[in-house]
Design a protein around this motif. Sequence first.
Motif, mmCIF file in Angstrom:
data_model
loop_
_atom_site.group_PDB
_atom_site.id
_atom_site.type_symbol
_atom_site.label_atom_id
_atom_site.label_comp_id
_atom_site.label_asym_id
_atom_site.label_seq_id
_atom_site.Cartn_x
_atom_site.Cartn_y
_atom_site.Cartn_z
ATOM 1 N N ARG A 113 -3.491 0.523 -1.374
ATOM 2 C CA ARG A 113 -3.376 1.581 -0.371
ATOM 3 C C ARG A 113 -4.584 1.573 0.562
ATOM 4 O O ARG A 113 -4.440 1.717 1.780
ATOM 5 C CB ARG A 113 -3.244 2.942 -1.069
ATOM 6 N N VAL B 161 -7.109 9.238 0.601
ATOM 7 C CA VAL B 161 -7.010 8.749 -0.787
ATOM 8 C C VAL B 161 -8.063 9.496 -1.617
ATOM 9 O O VAL B 161 -9.111 8.935 -1.948
ATOM 10 C CB VAL B 161 -7.234 7.226 -0.871
ATOM 11 N N GLY C 108 0.770 -1.232 0.000
ATOM 12 C CA GLY C 108 0.000 0.000 0.000
ATOM 13 C C GLY C 108 0.796 1.273 0.000
ATOM 14 O O GLY C 108 0.266 2.328 -0.364
ATOM 15 N N THR C 109 2.057 1.217 0.392
ATOM 16 C CA THR C 109 2.847 2.446 0.511
ATOM 17 C C THR C 109 4.012 2.519 -0.467
ATOM 18 O O THR C 109 4.755 3.505 -0.446
ATOM 19 C CB THR C 109 3.391 2.581 1.952
#
Length: 434
Positions: free
Chosen positions: A346, A322, A96-97
């Motif tokens: 993410r 997001v 996710g990062t």
Amino acid sequence: MSPPSAPPAGAVTDASRRVERRTAWAVLAVGAAVAVGVAVAALPWQPVPGGAPEPVDAADWFTAEEVARAEAYSRVARAWSWSSLAVSLLVAVALGTTRWGERLVGRLWGGWAVRTLAAVAVVLLLGRVVTLPLAAGLHAHRRGAGLSTQAWPGFLRDVAVGTALDVVVTGLALVAVVGLARRLPRAWPAAAGALLGAAVLAGSFTYPLVVEPLFNRVEPLPAGPLRTEVLALAASERVDVDEVLVADASRRTTSLNAYVSGFGSSRRVVLYDTAVADLPREQLLAVVAHELAHARHDDVLVGTVIGAGGAVAAGGLLALLVPAGGRRARRGRRVAGAARPEAVPRVLALVAVTTLLLAPVQNGASRLVETRADLDARTATQDPEALAGLQVSLARRSLADPTPPAWSHFWFSSHPTVLERIALATSLGGQRDR
């Protein structure tokens, strides 16, 4: 000089981003207000008048050998569980990062909805695959300690069914969120929050009918003294019960339990067949009284409404972290927004981290509710000896650590410790059960 051209259709303008952000903050505030308001109004913040009694001494209720065995089992079980949690969190955060997650989703084919669903499946399956050896280690540990009767094919079947449920439920939710972000770039936080809140409500009501049968088979408890006593206990606690059922839990576990499922007139008391076979009658009625107390206070409904409020707030928080159009990262790299399937890793990472951070709050509230249910069960049965004996029986059968690490209990335990529960039961009297 010609006037500036209008932005292309579907583009996310600065004005749209500002509206999206204001909407997100409003949704976050409303959802949080609902969750906190219901929690303040409905949770038993002081379940024991005058305060809970001090925990009893383990040596007064368990032999030294029982304590040593429980502590040894629990140390290993916690190591397996914590390792699985750490690995799953590491995978989720890594995908996710970093660009790995976006690149992985970028290789998927199909339209945005298909790619979103496929992205959820890939990320969740990857997390399950890397933690499967740890789950298998815990299962082997449980089998070796005599806590599980489930053979390996049954274990793998449950893993597969659970993973499939996660993929379907999470996938459909994120398909809806991505679709809303694409269609409603300004208002999608409100629409997504409402959708997630409604999904929590619907899931709570359908779980007993759809999910429970996937893992346990139930059949009516035959007419007889036990059924009569359970229904009489329900009547004394003013809980409408439609049926008393027995679940074939012995196919999986040796643990002792009972629960009440359903809402309103469709409530059902479900007894584990292990509890019916192995618990003394008075202890079995004590655990039923505990579960009926949850039903009388509508604890599942209250928790569902709090969860729905939290889900609405999550829609707002998601839009803040997001946004639909994405954002700029370091070195000018564009991070995918909620309107694109590439944002799925993410989003799932945020869910994993937020769930872990909120665990102490959720479990702390659960411990209050469980304490109230114990207190109500003691009042309903007027048999503190049976309630104390029940806690001893449950702890012996499950090898519960009587004195778990304080931080672990604070963060992960949904129930008071066995020594705290015995103390509450015996505050009206009770006998030692050695």
